[in-house]
Motif scaffolding. Sequence first.
Motif, short mmCIF file in Angstrom:
data_model
loop_
_atom_site.label_atom_id
_atom_site.label_comp_id
_atom_site.label_asym_id
_atom_site.label_seq_id
_atom_site.Cartn_x
_atom_site.Cartn_y
_atom_site.Cartn_z
N ILE A 72 0.87 -1.18 0.00
CA ILE A 72 0.00 0.00 0.00
C ILE A 72 0.90 1.22 0.00
O ILE A 72 1.69 1.43 0.92
CB ILE A 72 -0.94 0.02 1.23
CG1 ILE A 72 -1.85 -1.22 1.21
CG2 ILE A 72 -1.76 1.31 1.25
CD1 ILE A 72 -2.71 -1.38 2.45
N VAL A 73 0.78 2.02 -1.07
CA VAL A 73 1.58 3.23 -1.20
C VAL A 73 0.65 4.40 -0.93
O VAL A 73 -0.19 4.76 -1.75
CB VAL A 73 2.21 3.34 -2.60
CG1 VAL A 73 3.15 4.55 -2.65
CG2 VAL A 73 2.96 2.06 -2.95
N GLU A 74 0.79 4.99 0.26
CA GLU A 74 -0.10 6.04 0.72
C GLU A 74 0.65 6.92 1.69
O GLU A 74 1.24 6.42 2.63
CB GLU A 74 -1.33 5.41 1.40
CG GLU A 74 -2.24 6.35 2.13
CD GLU A 74 -2.85 7.42 1.24
OE1 GLU A 74 -2.54 8.61 1.45
OE2 GLU A 74 -3.61 7.06 0.33
N ASP A 75 0.64 8.24 1.45
CA ASP A 75 1.39 9.15 2.32
C ASP A 75 0.60 9.63 3.52
O ASP A 75 1.18 10.12 4.47
CB ASP A 75 1.93 10.35 1.52
CG ASP A 75 0.82 11.19 0.92
OD1 ASP A 75 -0.09 10.60 0.29
OD2 ASP A 75 0.86 12.42 1.07
N GLU A 76 -0.73 9.50 3.51
CA GLU A 76 -1.52 9.91 4.67
C GLU A 76 -1.55 8.75 5.65
O GLU A 76 -2.17 7.72 5.39
CB GLU A 76 -2.93 10.31 4.24
CG GLU A 76 -2.94 11.57 3.39
CD GLU A 76 -4.34 11.97 2.98
OE1 GLU A 76 -5.25 11.91 3.83
OE2 GLU A 76 -4.51 12.33 1.81
N GLU A 77 -0.88 8.94 6.78
CA GLU A 77 -0.69 7.85 7.74
C GLU A 77 -2.01 7.24 8.21
O GLU A 77 -2.14 6.02 8.32
CB GLU A 77 0.12 8.34 8.94
CG GLU A 77 0.56 7.23 9.85
CD GLU A 77 1.47 7.70 10.97
OE1 GLU A 77 1.63 6.93 11.93
OE2 GLU A 77 2.01 8.82 10.89
N MET A 78 -3.01 8.09 8.44
CA MET A 78 -4.30 7.58 8.91
C MET A 78 -4.92 6.63 7.88
O MET A 78 -5.40 5.55 8.22
CB MET A 78 -5.25 8.74 9.18
CG MET A 78 -6.56 8.32 9.83
SD MET A 78 -7.66 9.71 10.11
CE MET A 78 -8.31 9.94 8.46
N LEU A 79 -4.87 7.01 6.61
CA LEU A 79 -5.41 6.15 5.55
C LEU A 79 -4.58 4.88 5.39
O LEU A 79 -5.12 3.79 5.22
CB LEU A 79 -5.46 6.90 4.21
CG LEU A 79 -6.57 7.91 4.04
CD1 LEU A 79 -6.44 8.63 2.70
CD2 LEU A 79 -7.93 7.24 4.14
N SER A 80 -3.28 5.03 5.43
CA SER A 80 -2.39 3.87 5.31
C SER A 80 -2.68 2.86 6.42
O SER A 80 -2.82 1.66 6.15
CB SER A 80 -0.94 4.34 5.38
OG SER A 80 -0.07 3.25 5.25
N ALA B 94 4.51 2.01 1.93
CA ALA B 94 5.48 3.02 1.53
C ALA B 94 4.72 4.34 1.43
O ALA B 94 3.51 4.35 1.23
CB ALA B 94 6.11 2.66 0.20
N SER B 95 5.46 5.46 1.54
CA SER B 95 4.78 6.75 1.50
C SER B 95 5.26 7.67 0.38
O SER B 95 4.73 8.76 0.22
CB SER B 95 4.91 7.46 2.85
OG SER B 95 6.26 7.65 3.17
N THR B 96 6.25 7.24 -0.40
CA THR B 96 6.68 8.00 -1.57
C THR B 96 6.89 7.02 -2.73
O THR B 96 7.03 5.81 -2.51
CB THR B 96 8.01 8.76 -1.34
OG1 THR B 96 9.08 7.80 -1.26
CG2 THR B 96 7.98 9.63 -0.10
N LEU C 149 -1.71 1.88 -5.21
CA LEU C 149 -0.82 3.02 -5.39
C LEU C 149 -1.54 4.36 -5.39
O LEU C 149 -2.32 4.65 -6.30
CB LEU C 149 -0.08 2.85 -6.73
CG LEU C 149 0.86 3.96 -7.16
CD1 LEU C 149 2.09 4.02 -6.26
CD2 LEU C 149 1.27 3.74 -8.62
N ASP C 150 -1.26 5.18 -4.39
CA ASP C 150 -1.73 6.57 -4.42
C ASP C 150 -0.93 7.30 -5.51
O ASP C 150 0.23 6.99 -5.74
CB ASP C 150 -1.49 7.23 -3.05
CG ASP C 150 -2.18 8.57 -2.90
OD1 ASP C 150 -2.94 8.98 -3.80
OD2 ASP C 150 -1.96 9.22 -1.86
N ILE C 151 -1.56 8.26 -6.17
CA ILE C 151 -0.89 9.01 -7.23
C ILE C 151 -0.22 10.27 -6.67
O ILE C 151 0.91 10.58 -7.01
CB ILE C 151 -1.87 9.35 -8.37
CG1 ILE C 151 -2.35 8.07 -9.05
CG2 ILE C 151 -1.22 10.29 -9.38
CD1 ILE C 151 -1.27 7.22 -9.71
N LEU C 152 -0.93 10.99 -5.82
CA LEU C 152 -0.37 12.21 -5.25
C LEU C 152 0.42 11.87 -3.99
O LEU C 152 -0.14 11.57 -2.95
CB LEU C 152 -1.48 13.21 -4.90
CG LEU C 152 -2.20 13.82 -6.09
CD1 LEU C 152 -3.29 14.78 -5.61
CD2 LEU C 152 -1.24 14.53 -7.01
N LEU C 153 1.74 11.90 -4.13
CA LEU C 153 2.64 11.57 -3.03
C LEU C 153 3.70 12.65 -2.92
O LEU C 153 4.02 13.32 -3.91
CB LEU C 153 3.34 10.23 -3.32
CG LEU C 153 2.46 9.00 -3.46
CD1 LEU C 153 3.24 7.85 -4.07
CD2 LEU C 153 1.90 8.60 -2.10
#
Length: 126
Positions: free
Chosen positions: A12-20, A37-39, A57-61
Motif C-alpha cells: 500500500i503506497v499512501e502518504d496519509e498515515e491515517m489512511l495507510s 510506503a509513503s513516496t 498506489l496513491d498518485i499524489l505523493l
Amino acid sequence: MPASLQKKKILIVEDEEMLSDMYREVFEKEGFDVVTASTGKEAVKVAQDAKPDFVLLDILLPEENGIYFLEQRKLQPSLLSIPVVAFSNFDESNIKKRAFALGVKDYIIKTNYIPQEVVDKVKTYI
C-alpha cells in the motif's frame, strides 16, 4: 479466511498515515500480508525487497509521485509482473491516461469507495 489469500502480500503506497493504517488493518483482516510506503521512491525499494503480489498506489505523493513508481516499474522486469491499481482522489484525465499507459489495472477514486469495496476490487486482480 480464504486459503488462497493467506500468503498474498500487498504493498500500500499512501502518504496519509491515517489512511495507510486504516487500509493496512482492513487488508490484514482479510488475510493479506501488508507492507507500506509513503513516496514513489520508497515504493520502488519496498517492491524490490518485499516482492508483493499486488500494489495499491496513491498518485499524489510527496517527492516522487505514483507516476514515478509506474515509470520505474516499467524499467524493472521483476516489478513489471506485479499488478497495480491506482488509488487517488486526483481525478484528472491526463494523469489517468498516463497511469493506464504505464500499466495500471484500474484507477480508483478513493472517495467513491469504502475500504471493503477497495479490498473486494483488489481481490479481482490477484
